[in-house]
Write a protein that holds these residues in place. Sequence first.
Motif, short mmCIF file in Angstrom:
data_model
loop_
_atom_site.label_atom_id
_atom_site.label_comp_id
_atom_site.label_asym_id
_atom_site.label_seq_id
_atom_site.Cartn_x
_atom_site.Cartn_y
_atom_site.Cartn_z
N VAL A 166 -7.83 56.72 58.94
CA VAL A 166 -8.88 57.76 58.96
C VAL A 166 -10.33 56.55 58.89
CG1 VAL A 166 -10.26 59.54 57.99
CG2 VAL A 166 -7.75 59.67 58.03
N LEU A 167 -11.01 56.55 59.82
CA LEU A 167 -12.37 55.93 59.57
C LEU A 167 -13.46 56.53 59.28
CD1 LEU A 167 -11.85 54.27 63.34
CD2 LEU A 167 -10.84 53.64 61.39
N THR A 168 -13.99 55.98 58.24
CA THR A 168 -14.85 56.70 57.34
C THR A 168 -16.44 56.14 57.64
OG1 THR A 168 -13.40 57.33 55.78
CG2 THR A 168 -15.72 57.60 55.22
N PHE A 169 -17.29 56.67 58.13
CA PHE A 169 -18.66 56.32 58.22
C PHE A 169 -19.65 56.93 57.61
CE2 PHE A 169 -15.96 55.35 61.99
CZ PHE A 169 -16.28 54.03 62.11
N ASP A 170 -20.94 56.49 57.01
CA ASP A 170 -22.09 57.12 56.57
C ASP A 170 -22.66 57.81 57.39
OD1 ASP A 170 -24.63 57.50 55.53
OD2 ASP A 170 -24.46 55.79 54.05
N ARG A 171 -23.03 59.21 57.22
CA ARG A 171 -23.78 60.26 58.15
C ARG A 171 -25.08 59.38 58.68
NH1 ARG A 171 -22.35 64.78 59.63
NH2 ARG A 171 -21.02 65.10 57.74
N GLU A 172 -25.82 58.63 57.93
CA GLU A 172 -27.00 58.20 58.47
C GLU A 172 -26.87 57.14 59.48
OE1 GLU A 172 -29.39 56.50 55.27
OE2 GLU A 172 -29.68 58.70 54.16
N LEU A 173 -25.61 56.44 59.37
CA LEU A 173 -25.53 55.47 60.48
C LEU A 173 -24.61 55.75 61.57
CD1 LEU A 173 -24.23 52.59 57.72
CD2 LEU A 173 -26.75 52.82 58.87
N ALA A 174 -24.11 57.09 61.57
CA ALA A 174 -23.22 57.67 62.68
C ALA A 174 -23.67 58.66 63.30
CB ALA A 174 -21.84 57.79 62.03
N GLU A 175 -25.04 58.78 63.49
CA GLU A 175 -25.67 59.85 63.97
C GLU A 175 -25.19 59.95 65.70
OE1 GLU A 175 -29.67 60.31 63.26
OE2 GLU A 175 -29.50 60.74 61.18
N ASP A 221 -13.99 49.81 70.60
CA ASP A 221 -15.10 49.33 70.41
C ASP A 221 -16.17 50.28 69.76
OD1 ASP A 221 -17.61 47.62 69.90
OD2 ASP A 221 -17.69 47.52 72.02
N LEU A 222 -15.92 51.13 68.65
CA LEU A 222 -16.84 52.27 68.15
C LEU A 222 -18.46 51.53 67.81
CD1 LEU A 222 -14.56 53.53 65.49
CD2 LEU A 222 -15.59 54.85 67.57
N THR A 223 -19.32 52.37 68.52
CA THR A 223 -20.77 51.69 68.40
C THR A 223 -21.60 52.89 68.06
OG1 THR A 223 -20.17 50.35 70.31
CG2 THR A 223 -22.34 50.81 69.99
N ALA A 224 -22.53 52.46 67.16
CA ALA A 224 -23.47 53.39 66.88
C ALA A 224 -24.64 53.00 67.76
CB ALA A 224 -23.94 52.92 65.19
N ARG A 225 -24.81 53.95 68.76
CA ARG A 225 -25.94 53.73 69.98
C ARG A 225 -27.23 53.72 69.34
NH1 ARG A 225 -22.68 51.57 73.50
NH2 ARG A 225 -21.00 53.24 74.42
N ASP A 226 -27.55 54.42 68.04
CA ASP A 226 -28.92 54.44 67.92
C ASP A 226 -29.22 53.19 67.35
OD1 ASP A 226 -27.07 54.92 65.82
OD2 ASP A 226 -28.36 56.56 64.83
N LEU A 227 -28.32 52.47 66.51
CA LEU A 227 -28.80 51.22 65.78
C LEU A 227 -28.87 50.26 66.95
CD1 LEU A 227 -26.27 51.27 62.67
CD2 LEU A 227 -28.65 51.74 62.93
N GLN A 228 -27.96 50.29 67.92
CA GLN A 228 -27.81 49.28 69.00
C GLN A 228 -29.15 49.40 69.66
OE1 GLN A 228 -25.07 50.73 72.04
NE2 GLN A 228 -25.08 48.27 72.79
N LYS A 229 -29.78 50.56 69.77
CA LYS A 229 -31.09 50.80 70.52
C LYS A 229 -32.30 50.27 69.62
CE LYS A 229 -34.12 53.88 72.82
NZ LYS A 229 -34.56 55.42 73.04
N LYS A 230 -32.25 50.62 68.30
CA LYS A 230 -33.22 50.24 67.23
C LYS A 230 -33.22 48.71 67.10
CE LYS A 230 -34.26 51.01 62.31
NZ LYS A 230 -33.61 51.67 61.21
N HIS A 231 -32.08 47.96 66.98
CA HIS A 231 -32.51 46.51 66.83
C HIS A 231 -32.36 45.65 68.03
CE1 HIS A 231 -31.74 46.96 62.50
NE2 HIS A 231 -30.86 48.00 62.69
N GLY A 232 -32.26 46.23 69.16
CA GLY A 232 -32.37 45.39 70.46
C GLY A 232 -31.46 44.62 70.59
N GLN A 233 -30.46 44.35 69.78
CA GLN A 233 -29.35 43.57 69.92
C GLN A 233 -28.07 44.25 69.54
OE1 GLN A 233 -29.11 40.43 70.98
NE2 GLN A 233 -31.31 39.97 71.12
N PHE A 234 -26.76 43.92 69.92
CA PHE A 234 -25.54 44.76 70.04
C PHE A 234 -25.01 44.70 68.72
CE2 PHE A 234 -24.28 45.07 74.43
CZ PHE A 234 -25.45 45.48 74.79
N PHE A 235 -25.31 43.54 67.61
CA PHE A 235 -24.21 43.08 66.70
C PHE A 235 -24.32 44.16 65.46
CE2 PHE A 235 -23.39 40.95 62.64
CZ PHE A 235 -22.08 40.26 62.89
N VAL A 236 -25.58 44.69 65.20
CA VAL A 236 -25.46 45.61 64.17
C VAL A 236 -25.16 47.02 64.30
CG1 VAL A 236 -26.93 46.88 62.53
CG2 VAL A 236 -27.64 44.59 62.93
N GLY A 237 -25.10 47.56 65.68
CA GLY A 237 -24.65 48.84 66.01
C GLY A 237 -23.12 48.35 66.26
#
Length: 291
Positions: free
Chosen positions: A122-131, A167-183
């Motif tokens: 079961v993969l657990t994510f923080d709601r703020e990071l997984a919108e 390859d689970l991806t936080a799309r909002d973080l990907q867009k926010k940071h302009g690079q893929f690594f954080v998202g």
Amino acid sequence: MKFVSFKDKEAVGFGILDEKNQQIINLKTYFHDQGLDIPDLRTFIQHGELHLDDFHEFSAQYNVSVEDVEILAPIMKPAKNIFCVGKNYRDHAIEMGSEKDIPKHPMIFTKAPTTVSSPNQVLTFDRELAEALDYEGELAVVIGKKGKGINMDEAMDYVFGYTIINDLTARDLQKKHGQFFVGKSLDQSCPMGPAILHKSSLVDPHQLTIVTKVNGDVRQNGNTSDFIFNIPELIHVLSKGMTLEPGDIIATGTPAGVGKGFNPPKYLGDGDVVEIDIEGIGTLRNEISIR
């Protein structure tokens, strides 16, 4: 031949999966009895695939039941970041933008080693990071021997085998940071497994069907024959200026049908179950928990 990592009541081990009899030949224990310290599958690969032609002779003594163990990601602790390829399917590149987004050269990014998680976990994510948490079912290549400046016609000799990653991806973080690594590098955002299929058991990795389901609904239905850049080219490009090592992992990209590609987007929510099936390798299944 399929290799798995597992955890039982005593320790973490690895071995060869006998699917017919639902048994695992515990290679860690076998090598220990031979006076060899081979603690995990990555170390086994680094040793150059120790001679196993006679494994049938000792299998009964070292068998453990699949029912009695927890199957883990085959390589729980990669030595370096996981190499990933973006937009390696034409239709996926278009769903993420337009035909102008189809790359002319491999688009390479990485995921941190701490992203690795196991089948059925079961993969657990923080709601703020997984919108805007998205799935990407992918075939992954596991490198079997050290090499640099590898020619395309020799590239497949450097492959140990193949597994599945999401390859689970936080799309909002990907867009926010302009690079893929954080998202792309949230903890637990790279479930892997359930096994590594040895290359000797696969005729052509460029003819594999990939199906991703969310709660039983088919979202992705692709085939590796649609790669823009095939496996030899990816190995060649990556190894031009850096050394590839045994146990390195290359995720080859995802087909069309990711959550972001729908209108409106179909991102993952709390309780969703993602299943990725690649013929010959198996099914990678995980439930998502968002808190």
